[in-house]
Write an enzyme that holds these catalytic residues in place. Sequence first.
Site, PDB file in Angstrom:
ATOM      1  CB  CYS A   9      -0.937   0.015   1.207  1.00 48.41           C
ATOM      2  SG  CYS A   9      -0.069   0.098   2.783  1.00 48.41           S
ATOM      3  CB  CYS A  21       5.009 -16.225   7.577  1.00 51.73           C
ATOM      4  SG  CYS A  21       3.982 -14.751   7.304  1.00 51.73           S
ATOM      5  CB  CYS A  26      -0.014  -0.965   6.868  1.00 54.78           C
ATOM      6  SG  CYS A  26      -1.459  -1.414   5.900  1.00 54.78           S
ATOM      7  CG  HIS A  33      -2.620  -3.915   3.233  1.00 57.37           C
ATOM      8  ND1 HIS A  33      -2.361  -2.581   3.066  1.00 57.37           N
ATOM      9  CD2 HIS A  33      -3.443  -4.265   2.199  1.00 57.37           C
ATOM     10  CE1 HIS A  33      -2.987  -2.152   1.970  1.00 57.37           C
ATOM     11  NE2 HIS A  33      -3.647  -3.140   1.440  1.00 57.37           N
ATOM     12  CG  HIS A  37      -0.577 -11.919   6.331  1.00 60.57           C
ATOM     13  ND1 HIS A  37       0.000 -12.612   5.284  1.00 60.57           N
ATOM     14  CD2 HIS A  37      -0.070 -12.451   7.477  1.00 60.57           C
ATOM     15  CE1 HIS A  37       0.827 -13.535   5.776  1.00 60.57           C
ATOM     16  NE2 HIS A  37       0.799 -13.448   7.099  1.00 60.57           N
ATOM     17  CG  HIS A  59      -0.230 -16.822   8.744  1.00 56.81           C
ATOM     18  ND1 HIS A  59       1.062 -16.518   8.370  1.00 56.81           N
ATOM     19  CD2 HIS A  59      -0.505 -18.040   8.192  1.00 56.81           C
ATOM     20  CE1 HIS A  59       1.541 -17.492   7.620  1.00 56.81           C
ATOM     21  NE2 HIS A  59       0.618 -18.426   7.495  1.00 56.81           N
ATOM     22  CB  CYS A  72      -4.567 -12.631  19.298  1.00 58.84           C
ATOM     23  SG  CYS A  72      -5.357 -14.154  18.725  1.00 58.84           S
ATOM     24  CB  CYS A 145     -10.276  10.989  14.196  1.00 58.55           C
ATOM     25  SG  CYS A 145     -11.922  10.407  13.750  1.00 58.55           S
ATOM     26  CG  HIS A 448     -11.454  12.313   9.897  1.00 54.49           C
ATOM     27  ND1 HIS A 448     -10.800  11.401  10.691  1.00 54.49           N
ATOM     28  CD2 HIS A 448     -10.540  13.290   9.619  1.00 54.49           C
ATOM     29  CE1 HIS A 448      -9.543  11.795  10.866  1.00 54.49           C
ATOM     30  NE2 HIS A 448      -9.372  12.940  10.235  1.00 54.49           N
TER      31      HIS A 448
END
EC number: 3.4.19.12
Length: 497
Positions: A9, A21, A26, A33, A37, A59, A72, A145, A448
Amino acid sequence: FMTPPWDVCRSNKSPWVCLTCSSVHCGRYVNGHAKKHYEDAQIPMTNHKKTEKQEKVQHTVCMDCSSYSTYCYRCDDFVVNDTKLGLVQKVREHLQNLENSAFTSDRHRKRKLLENSSMNSKLLKVNGSTTALCATGLRNLGNTCFMNAILQSLSNIQQFCCYFKELPAVELRNGKTAGRRTYHTRSQGDNNVSLVEEFRKTLCALWQGSQTAFSPESLFYVVWKIMPNFRGYQQQDAHEFMRYLLDHLHLELQGGFNGVSRSVILQENSSLTASSKCCINGASTVVTAIFGGILQNEVNCLICGTESRKFDPFLDLSLDIPSQFRNKRTKNQENGPMCTLRDCLRSFTDLEELDETELYMCHKCKKKQKSTKKFWIQKLPKVLCLHLKRFHWTAYLRNKVDTYVEFPLRGLDMKCYLLEPENSGPESCLYDLAAVVVHHGSGVGSGHYTAYAAHEGRWFHFNDSTVTLTDEETVVKAKAYILFYVERQAKSGSDKL
Protein backbone atom coordinates in the site's frame (compact mmCIF):
# COMPACT_ATOMS: atom_id res chain seq x y z
CA PHE A 1 11.27 -9.72 6.87
CA MET A 2 9.71 -10.90 3.65
CA THR A 3 7.06 -8.40 2.61
CA PRO A 4 7.47 -4.77 3.71
CA PRO A 5 4.16 -2.84 3.97
CA TRP A 6 5.10 -0.34 1.25
CA ASP A 7 5.15 -3.19 -1.30
CA VAL A 8 1.38 -3.47 -0.82
CA CYS A 9 0.00 0.00 0.00
CA ARG A 10 3.02 2.30 -0.28
CA SER A 11 2.80 3.09 3.44
CA ASN A 12 5.59 2.83 6.01
CA LYS A 13 3.33 3.76 8.93
CA SER A 14 2.56 1.33 11.76
CA PRO A 15 4.29 -1.84 10.45
CA TRP A 16 2.99 -5.07 12.01
CA VAL A 17 5.03 -8.26 11.71
CA CYS A 18 3.31 -11.65 11.52
CA LEU A 19 4.83 -13.91 14.19
CA THR A 20 4.12 -16.98 12.06
CA CYS A 21 5.89 -16.11 8.81
CA SER A 22 7.69 -12.80 9.60
CA SER A 23 5.96 -10.91 6.78
CA VAL A 24 5.36 -7.21 7.49
CA HIS A 25 2.16 -5.34 6.66
CA CYS A 26 0.54 -2.09 7.75
CA GLY A 27 -1.51 -2.48 10.94
CA ARG A 28 -5.21 -1.99 11.61
CA TYR A 29 -4.59 1.73 12.21
CA VAL A 30 -3.54 2.37 8.58
CA ASN A 31 -4.99 0.26 5.74
CA GLY A 32 -5.38 -3.02 7.60
CA HIS A 33 -3.19 -5.20 5.34
CA ALA A 34 -1.97 -7.19 8.34
CA LYS A 35 -5.60 -8.16 8.99
CA LYS A 36 -6.03 -9.08 5.31
CA HIS A 37 -2.93 -11.29 5.61
CA TYR A 38 -4.62 -13.10 8.51
CA GLU A 39 -7.93 -13.40 6.64
CA ASP A 40 -6.22 -14.75 3.51
CA ALA A 41 -4.55 -17.41 5.63
CA GLN A 42 -7.98 -18.62 6.80
CA ILE A 43 -9.15 -19.43 3.24
CA PRO A 44 -9.26 -23.25 2.99
CA MET A 45 -6.94 -24.87 0.49
CA THR A 46 -8.93 -26.34 -2.40
CA ASN A 47 -6.27 -28.27 -4.30
CA HIS A 48 -4.49 -29.91 -1.41
CA LYS A 49 -5.70 -31.73 1.62
CA LYS A 50 -4.87 -29.89 4.82
CA THR A 51 -2.32 -31.51 7.04
CA GLU A 52 -2.47 -31.27 10.81
CA LYS A 53 0.45 -28.82 10.73
CA GLN A 54 -1.30 -26.57 8.21
CA GLU A 55 -4.41 -26.57 10.39
CA LYS A 56 -2.49 -24.97 13.25
CA VAL A 57 -0.64 -22.34 11.19
CA GLN A 58 -3.20 -19.57 10.91
CA HIS A 59 -1.11 -16.37 11.08
CA THR A 60 -3.29 -14.99 13.89
CA VAL A 61 -0.69 -13.14 15.97
CA CYS A 62 1.12 -9.95 14.94
CA MET A 63 3.45 -7.55 16.71
CA ASP A 64 3.37 -3.78 16.32
CA CYS A 65 6.95 -2.87 15.39
CA SER A 66 6.54 0.58 16.94
CA SER A 67 5.10 -0.24 20.37
CA TYR A 68 6.04 -3.99 20.49
CA SER A 69 2.49 -4.81 21.60
CA THR A 70 1.17 -8.19 20.47
CA TYR A 71 -2.23 -8.51 18.82
CA CYS A 72 -4.29 -11.64 18.17
CA TYR A 73 -6.78 -11.35 15.31
CA ARG A 74 -8.69 -14.44 16.42
CA CYS A 75 -9.25 -12.89 19.89
CA ASP A 76 -9.58 -9.40 18.39
CA ASP A 77 -7.52 -8.05 21.27
CA PHE A 78 -4.01 -7.22 22.43
CA VAL A 79 -2.49 -10.12 24.37
CA VAL A 80 0.28 -10.41 26.96
CA ASN A 81 0.92 -14.15 27.25
CA ASP A 82 4.04 -15.72 25.73
CA THR A 83 5.11 -19.19 24.59
CA LYS A 84 6.84 -21.56 27.01
CA LEU A 85 10.17 -20.73 25.37
CA GLY A 86 9.52 -16.99 25.54
CA LEU A 87 9.66 -16.60 21.77
CA VAL A 88 7.48 -13.48 21.69
CA GLN A 89 9.82 -11.67 24.08
CA LYS A 90 12.81 -12.74 21.93
CA VAL A 91 11.17 -11.17 18.86
CA ARG A 92 10.46 -8.05 20.89
CA GLU A 93 14.09 -7.80 22.06
CA HIS A 94 15.33 -8.35 18.50
CA LEU A 95 13.12 -5.51 17.21
CA GLN A 96 14.29 -3.26 20.05
CA ASN A 97 17.93 -3.98 19.14
CA LEU A 98 17.21 -3.11 15.51
CA GLU A 99 15.50 0.10 16.56
CA ASN A 100 18.35 1.08 18.90
CA SER A 101 21.00 0.53 16.22
CA ALA A 102 18.92 2.49 13.71
CA PHE A 103 18.41 5.26 16.27
CA THR A 104 22.15 5.47 16.94
CA SER A 105 23.02 5.83 13.27
CA ASP A 106 20.17 8.29 12.76
CA ARG A 107 21.42 10.38 15.68
CA HIS A 108 24.88 10.61 14.09
CA ARG A 109 23.31 11.60 10.78
CA LYS A 110 21.20 14.31 12.42
CA ARG A 111 24.19 15.65 14.33
CA LYS A 112 26.05 16.07 11.05
CA LEU A 113 23.04 17.86 9.57
CA LEU A 114 22.94 20.16 12.60
CA GLU A 115 26.52 21.12 12.01
CA ASN A 116 26.11 21.71 8.29
CA SER A 117 22.60 23.12 7.90
CA SER A 118 20.20 25.43 9.73
CA MET A 119 17.26 23.71 8.03
CA ASN A 120 17.53 20.41 9.89
CA SER A 121 14.03 20.58 11.34
CA LYS A 122 10.64 21.21 9.73
CA LEU A 123 10.54 24.94 8.99
CA LEU A 124 7.80 27.22 7.82
CA LYS A 125 7.60 30.75 6.48
CA VAL A 126 5.49 32.97 8.72
CA ASN A 127 5.25 36.70 7.97
CA GLY A 128 8.46 36.55 5.98
CA SER A 129 10.49 34.91 8.76
CA THR A 130 11.43 31.27 9.20
CA THR A 131 10.12 29.44 12.26
CA ALA A 132 10.10 25.84 13.45
CA LEU A 133 6.87 23.83 13.50
CA CYS A 134 6.91 22.41 17.02
CA ALA A 135 3.48 20.73 17.03
CA THR A 136 3.21 16.94 17.33
CA GLY A 137 0.41 14.86 15.84
CA LEU A 138 -1.42 11.93 17.42
CA ARG A 139 -1.60 8.51 15.80
CA ASN A 140 -5.03 7.18 14.94
CA LEU A 141 -5.47 3.90 16.82
CA GLY A 142 -8.47 2.81 14.77
CA ASN A 143 -11.26 5.41 14.48
CA THR A 144 -9.82 7.37 17.44
CA CYS A 145 -9.88 10.73 15.64
CA PHE A 146 -12.65 11.77 18.08
CA MET A 147 -10.16 11.40 20.95
CA ASN A 148 -7.26 13.01 19.08
CA ALA A 149 -9.27 16.13 18.21
CA ILE A 150 -10.28 16.64 21.86
CA LEU A 151 -6.76 16.00 23.18
CA GLN A 152 -5.21 18.49 20.75
CA SER A 153 -7.83 21.10 21.66
CA LEU A 154 -7.28 20.68 25.40
CA SER A 155 -3.50 20.78 24.92
CA ASN A 156 -3.88 24.32 23.57
CA ILE A 157 -5.83 25.63 26.57
CA GLN A 158 -2.72 26.82 28.33
CA GLN A 159 -3.85 27.13 31.96
CA PHE A 160 -5.50 23.71 31.87
CA CYS A 161 -2.64 22.02 30.02
CA CYS A 162 0.11 23.56 32.18
CA TYR A 163 -1.55 22.32 35.38
CA PHE A 164 -1.32 18.69 34.26
CA LYS A 165 2.16 19.03 32.77
CA GLU A 166 3.44 20.36 36.10
CA LEU A 167 2.00 17.46 38.12
CA PRO A 168 4.57 15.02 39.54
CA ALA A 169 4.68 11.65 37.79
CA VAL A 170 2.89 8.78 39.49
CA GLU A 171 4.77 5.47 39.65
CA LEU A 172 2.22 2.80 38.76
CA ARG A 173 4.59 -0.18 38.77
CA ASN A 174 6.69 -1.74 41.50
CA GLY A 175 8.42 -4.97 42.45
CA LYS A 176 9.40 -7.24 39.58
CA THR A 177 7.84 -4.97 36.93
CA ALA A 178 9.64 -1.79 38.04
CA GLY A 179 11.35 -0.10 35.12
CA ARG A 180 9.95 -2.55 32.58
CA ARG A 181 7.60 -1.69 29.78
CA THR A 182 4.13 -3.19 30.15
CA TYR A 183 1.98 -4.49 27.29
CA HIS A 184 -1.67 -3.96 28.12
CA THR A 185 -4.80 -5.77 27.04
CA ARG A 186 -8.34 -4.67 27.81
CA SER A 187 -9.09 -8.14 29.22
CA GLN A 188 -6.51 -7.78 31.99
CA GLY A 189 -7.91 -7.57 35.48
CA ASP A 190 -5.60 -4.66 36.31
CA ASN A 191 -7.39 -1.77 38.01
CA ASN A 192 -4.16 0.03 38.93
CA VAL A 193 -4.52 2.69 36.23
CA SER A 194 -4.56 6.47 36.38
CA LEU A 195 -6.34 8.58 33.79
CA VAL A 196 -4.69 11.71 35.20
CA GLU A 197 -1.23 10.20 34.79
CA GLU A 198 -1.74 9.03 31.21
CA PHE A 199 -3.40 12.33 30.31
CA ARG A 200 -0.38 14.13 31.80
CA LYS A 201 2.05 12.01 29.77
CA THR A 202 0.14 12.67 26.56
CA LEU A 203 0.10 16.43 27.09
CA CYS A 204 3.84 16.38 27.87
CA ALA A 205 4.49 14.56 24.58
CA LEU A 206 2.79 17.29 22.56
CA TRP A 207 4.52 20.57 21.63
CA GLN A 208 8.01 19.17 22.18
CA GLY A 209 9.05 19.57 18.55
CA SER A 210 8.96 15.85 17.67
CA GLN A 211 8.48 15.19 13.97
CA THR A 212 7.03 11.75 14.75
CA ALA A 213 3.38 11.45 15.73
CA PHE A 214 2.80 10.35 19.33
CA SER A 215 0.80 7.15 19.92
CA PRO A 216 -1.69 7.64 22.79
CA GLU A 217 -2.26 3.90 23.22
CA SER A 218 -1.60 3.92 26.99
CA LEU A 219 -4.21 6.63 27.47
CA PHE A 220 -6.65 4.77 25.21
CA TYR A 221 -6.08 1.62 27.27
CA VAL A 222 -7.10 3.50 30.44
CA VAL A 223 -10.13 4.92 28.59
CA TRP A 224 -11.16 1.36 27.75
CA LYS A 225 -10.75 0.38 31.39
CA ILE A 226 -12.77 3.15 33.01
CA MET A 227 -15.12 4.21 30.18
CA PRO A 228 -16.72 1.03 28.78
CA ASN A 229 -18.77 3.07 26.27
CA PHE A 230 -15.59 3.76 24.31
CA ARG A 231 -14.28 0.21 24.02
CA GLY A 232 -13.70 -1.09 20.53
CA TYR A 233 -12.70 0.69 17.35
CA GLN A 234 -15.98 2.15 16.09
CA GLN A 235 -16.36 5.90 15.59
CA GLN A 236 -17.50 7.77 18.71
CA ASP A 237 -18.95 11.20 19.45
CA ALA A 238 -16.20 13.72 20.30
CA HIS A 239 -18.44 15.78 22.60
CA GLU A 240 -19.54 12.71 24.54
CA PHE A 241 -15.90 11.67 24.92
CA MET A 242 -14.91 15.14 26.13
CA ARG A 243 -17.60 15.09 28.82
CA TYR A 244 -16.61 11.60 30.00
CA LEU A 245 -12.94 12.62 30.00
CA LEU A 246 -13.47 15.81 32.02
CA ASP A 247 -15.84 14.08 34.46
CA HIS A 248 -13.39 11.23 35.13
CA LEU A 249 -10.41 13.60 35.44
CA HIS A 250 -12.45 15.61 37.94
CA LEU A 251 -13.38 12.51 39.98
CA GLU A 252 -9.82 11.17 40.06
CA LEU A 253 -8.38 14.55 41.03
CA GLN A 254 -10.91 14.76 43.86
CA GLY A 255 -10.00 11.37 45.28
CA GLY A 256 -6.28 11.44 44.49
CA PHE A 257 -4.33 8.39 43.37
CA ASN A 258 -2.35 5.97 45.54
CA GLY A 259 -3.49 7.94 48.58
CA VAL A 260 -2.07 11.28 47.36
CA SER A 261 -4.71 13.91 46.69
CA ARG A 262 -4.05 16.01 43.60
CA SER A 263 -6.48 18.66 44.88
CA VAL A 264 -3.75 19.84 47.25
CA ILE A 265 -1.79 21.05 44.21
CA LEU A 266 -4.87 22.96 43.03
CA GLN A 267 -5.13 24.72 46.39
CA GLU A 268 -1.48 25.71 46.16
CA ASN A 269 -1.87 27.11 42.63
CA SER A 270 -2.28 30.84 43.18
CA SER A 271 -3.63 31.44 39.67
CA LEU A 272 -6.78 29.46 40.47
CA THR A 273 -8.32 31.46 43.29
CA ALA A 274 -11.25 30.40 45.43
CA SER A 275 -13.57 32.79 43.60
CA SER A 276 -12.87 31.01 40.31
CA LYS A 277 -13.90 27.57 41.57
CA CYS A 278 -17.20 25.98 40.66
CA CYS A 279 -17.90 22.78 42.59
CA ILE A 280 -19.51 19.90 40.71
CA ASN A 281 -20.04 16.67 42.63
CA GLY A 282 -17.93 17.67 45.64
CA ALA A 283 -14.65 19.54 46.00
CA SER A 284 -13.30 21.80 43.29
CA THR A 285 -10.56 20.63 40.93
CA VAL A 286 -8.73 22.21 38.01
CA VAL A 287 -11.52 20.88 35.75
CA THR A 288 -14.25 22.87 37.51
CA ALA A 289 -11.92 25.82 38.16
CA ILE A 290 -11.27 26.20 34.41
CA PHE A 291 -14.46 24.94 32.72
CA GLY A 292 -16.99 25.33 35.53
CA GLY A 293 -19.81 27.85 35.27
CA ILE A 294 -23.26 28.17 36.86
CA LEU A 295 -26.67 28.48 35.17
CA GLN A 296 -29.84 29.81 36.74
CA ASN A 297 -32.91 27.94 35.54
CA GLU A 298 -36.16 29.89 35.97
CA VAL A 299 -39.49 28.08 35.54
CA ASN A 300 -42.82 29.97 35.75
CA CYS A 301 -46.21 28.30 36.09
CA LEU A 302 -48.59 29.74 33.46
CA ILE A 303 -51.63 29.04 35.66
CA CYS A 304 -50.73 30.61 39.02
CA GLY A 305 -47.54 32.50 38.16
CA THR A 306 -45.37 30.70 40.72
CA GLU A 307 -41.68 31.06 39.94
CA SER A 308 -39.11 28.35 40.64
CA ARG A 309 -35.37 28.99 40.50
CA LYS A 310 -32.59 26.42 40.43
CA PHE A 311 -28.84 26.81 40.05
CA ASP A 312 -27.06 24.21 37.90
CA PRO A 313 -23.28 23.89 37.48
CA PHE A 314 -22.01 23.25 33.94
CA LEU A 315 -18.77 22.37 32.17
CA ASP A 316 -20.09 23.19 28.69
CA LEU A 317 -23.22 24.53 27.04
CA SER A 318 -25.03 22.54 24.34
CA LEU A 319 -26.67 24.88 21.86
CA ASP A 320 -29.37 24.09 19.31
CA ILE A 321 -28.98 25.42 15.77
CA PRO A 322 -32.30 27.26 15.21
CA SER A 323 -34.55 25.41 12.79
CA GLN A 324 -34.89 28.37 10.39
CA PHE A 325 -31.16 28.09 9.56
CA ARG A 326 -30.88 24.34 9.07
CA ASN A 327 -30.86 24.41 5.25
CA LYS A 328 -27.94 26.86 4.97
CA ARG A 329 -24.88 24.64 4.51
CA THR A 330 -22.08 27.00 3.47
CA LYS A 331 -20.86 30.46 4.45
CA ASN A 332 -21.42 31.94 0.96
CA GLN A 333 -24.83 30.39 0.30
CA GLU A 334 -27.37 33.07 -0.61
CA ASN A 335 -30.67 31.56 0.55
CA GLY A 336 -31.64 33.44 3.68
CA PRO A 337 -29.73 35.05 6.56
CA MET A 338 -26.52 33.63 8.01
CA CYS A 339 -26.76 31.63 11.23
CA THR A 340 -24.42 33.07 13.86
CA LEU A 341 -23.21 31.89 17.24
CA ARG A 342 -25.28 34.69 18.76
CA ASP A 343 -28.43 33.11 17.23
CA CYS A 344 -27.58 29.81 18.91
CA LEU A 345 -26.87 31.49 22.28
CA ARG A 346 -30.10 33.51 22.04
CA SER A 347 -32.06 30.34 21.29
CA PHE A 348 -30.54 28.76 24.40
CA THR A 349 -31.33 31.66 26.75
CA ASP A 350 -34.63 32.98 25.32
CA LEU A 351 -37.90 32.44 27.17
CA GLU A 352 -39.40 29.12 26.06
CA GLU A 353 -42.84 27.62 26.63
CA LEU A 354 -42.52 23.96 27.57
CA ASP A 355 -44.61 21.53 25.55
CA GLU A 356 -47.08 18.90 26.79
CA THR A 357 -44.33 16.32 27.32
CA GLU A 358 -42.46 18.63 29.74
CA LEU A 359 -45.23 19.78 32.11
CA TYR A 360 -43.91 21.44 35.28
CA MET A 361 -44.93 20.10 38.70
CA CYS A 362 -46.21 23.27 40.37
CA HIS A 363 -45.97 23.08 44.16
CA LYS A 364 -48.68 25.70 44.59
CA CYS A 365 -51.16 24.11 42.15
CA LYS A 366 -50.01 20.67 43.39
CA LYS A 367 -50.13 19.22 39.88
CA LYS A 368 -48.31 19.36 36.55
CA GLN A 369 -49.00 22.58 34.67
CA LYS A 370 -47.95 24.39 31.52
CA SER A 371 -44.98 26.63 32.17
CA THR A 372 -42.20 28.74 30.66
CA LYS A 373 -38.46 28.23 31.10
CA LYS A 374 -35.52 30.60 30.80
CA PHE A 375 -31.79 30.19 31.38
CA TRP A 376 -29.48 32.87 32.73
CA ILE A 377 -25.74 32.48 33.22
CA GLN A 378 -25.05 33.19 36.88
CA LYS A 379 -21.28 32.65 36.63
CA LEU A 380 -19.10 32.46 33.51
CA PRO A 381 -16.17 30.01 33.39
CA LYS A 382 -12.55 30.80 32.55
CA VAL A 383 -12.90 28.61 29.45
CA LEU A 384 -16.32 28.64 27.79
CA CYS A 385 -16.95 25.40 25.91
CA LEU A 386 -19.83 25.64 23.42
CA HIS A 387 -21.21 22.47 21.81
CA LEU A 388 -23.35 22.93 18.70
CA LYS A 389 -25.98 20.17 18.60
CA ARG A 390 -25.43 18.90 15.06
CA PHE A 391 -26.80 15.39 15.63
CA HIS A 392 -30.51 14.76 16.11
CA TRP A 393 -32.47 11.55 16.43
CA THR A 394 -35.31 10.90 14.00
CA ALA A 395 -37.66 7.90 14.06
CA TYR A 396 -35.03 5.55 12.66
CA LEU A 397 -31.60 7.19 12.66
CA ARG A 398 -29.46 10.06 13.89
CA ASN A 399 -29.18 12.86 11.35
CA LYS A 400 -26.56 15.58 11.11
CA VAL A 401 -27.37 19.30 10.87
CA ASP A 402 -24.72 20.50 8.43
CA THR A 403 -25.53 24.22 8.72
CA TYR A 404 -22.62 26.65 8.70
CA VAL A 405 -22.58 28.72 11.92
CA GLU A 406 -20.59 31.95 11.87
CA PHE A 407 -18.43 32.40 14.99
CA PRO A 408 -15.93 35.09 16.08
CA LEU A 409 -12.22 34.44 16.52
CA ARG A 410 -12.02 37.09 19.23
CA GLY A 411 -14.26 39.34 21.28
CA LEU A 412 -17.20 37.01 21.99
CA ASP A 413 -19.25 39.16 24.39
CA MET A 414 -21.28 37.13 26.91
CA LYS A 415 -22.46 40.07 29.04
CA CYS A 416 -26.04 40.11 27.73
CA TYR A 417 -26.56 36.49 28.84
CA LEU A 418 -25.53 37.15 32.45
CA LEU A 419 -28.00 37.19 35.34
CA GLU A 420 -26.31 40.26 36.88
CA PRO A 421 -24.29 41.93 34.11
CA GLU A 422 -23.82 45.11 36.18
CA ASN A 423 -21.55 43.19 38.58
CA SER A 424 -19.08 42.19 35.87
CA GLY A 425 -16.08 44.18 34.66
CA PRO A 426 -15.72 45.51 31.10
CA GLU A 427 -13.25 42.77 30.07
CA SER A 428 -14.49 39.84 32.16
CA CYS A 429 -17.25 38.91 29.68
CA LEU A 430 -15.07 38.88 26.55
CA TYR A 431 -13.73 35.60 25.16
CA ASP A 432 -11.22 34.74 22.45
CA LEU A 433 -11.26 31.49 20.50
CA ALA A 434 -8.62 28.90 21.47
CA ALA A 435 -9.72 25.76 19.60
CA VAL A 436 -12.42 24.32 17.33
CA VAL A 437 -13.40 20.67 16.81
CA VAL A 438 -14.90 19.89 13.40
CA HIS A 439 -16.83 16.80 12.29
CA HIS A 440 -16.48 15.93 8.60
CA GLY A 441 -19.09 13.58 7.15
CA SER A 442 -22.78 12.86 7.42
CA GLY A 443 -23.32 10.78 10.57
CA VAL A 444 -22.14 10.52 14.18
CA GLY A 445 -21.10 6.88 13.68
CA SER A 446 -19.02 7.72 10.63
CA GLY A 447 -17.01 10.59 9.23
CA HIS A 448 -13.87 12.11 10.68
CA TYR A 449 -12.87 14.60 13.38
CA THR A 450 -10.13 17.23 13.12
CA ALA A 451 -9.29 20.27 15.24
CA TYR A 452 -8.03 23.81 14.76
CA ALA A 453 -6.17 25.44 17.64
CA ALA A 454 -4.21 28.62 18.30
CA HIS A 455 -0.72 28.34 19.77
CA GLU A 456 1.48 31.37 20.44
CA GLY A 457 -0.44 33.49 17.97
CA ARG A 458 -0.50 30.94 15.12
CA TRP A 459 -3.31 28.63 14.05
CA PHE A 460 -2.70 24.92 13.45
CA HIS A 461 -4.85 22.21 11.90
CA PHE A 462 -4.63 18.86 13.71
CA ASN A 463 -5.63 15.87 11.56
CA ASP A 464 -4.49 12.84 13.58
CA SER A 465 -0.76 12.40 12.89
CA THR A 466 -0.64 15.34 10.46
CA VAL A 467 -0.24 18.90 11.76
CA THR A 468 -0.22 21.86 9.37
CA LEU A 469 0.03 25.60 9.85
CA THR A 470 -3.14 27.40 8.73
CA ASP A 471 -4.65 30.89 8.80
CA GLU A 472 -7.62 32.64 10.38
CA GLU A 473 -9.54 32.74 7.08
CA THR A 474 -9.54 28.95 6.94
CA VAL A 475 -10.55 28.58 10.59
CA VAL A 476 -13.62 30.85 10.36
CA LYS A 477 -14.93 28.82 7.38
CA ALA A 478 -15.02 25.60 9.44
CA LYS A 479 -18.34 24.04 10.37
CA ALA A 480 -17.69 24.02 14.09
CA TYR A 481 -18.92 21.22 16.33
CA ILE A 482 -17.23 22.24 19.61
CA LEU A 483 -15.80 25.72 20.30
CA PHE A 484 -13.38 26.52 23.13
CA TYR A 485 -13.30 30.19 24.13
CA VAL A 486 -10.80 31.52 26.70
CA GLU A 487 -11.64 34.46 28.97
CA ARG A 488 -9.74 37.56 27.92
CA GLN A 489 -7.29 38.66 30.60
CA ALA A 490 -6.30 42.06 29.20
CA LYS A 491 -7.44 44.38 26.44
CA SER A 492 -6.39 43.05 23.08
CA GLY A 493 -8.90 44.62 20.72
CA SER A 494 -12.27 46.33 20.56
CA ASP A 495 -14.10 43.97 18.21
CA LYS A 496 -17.09 42.12 19.69
CA LEU A 497 -19.63 39.59 18.52
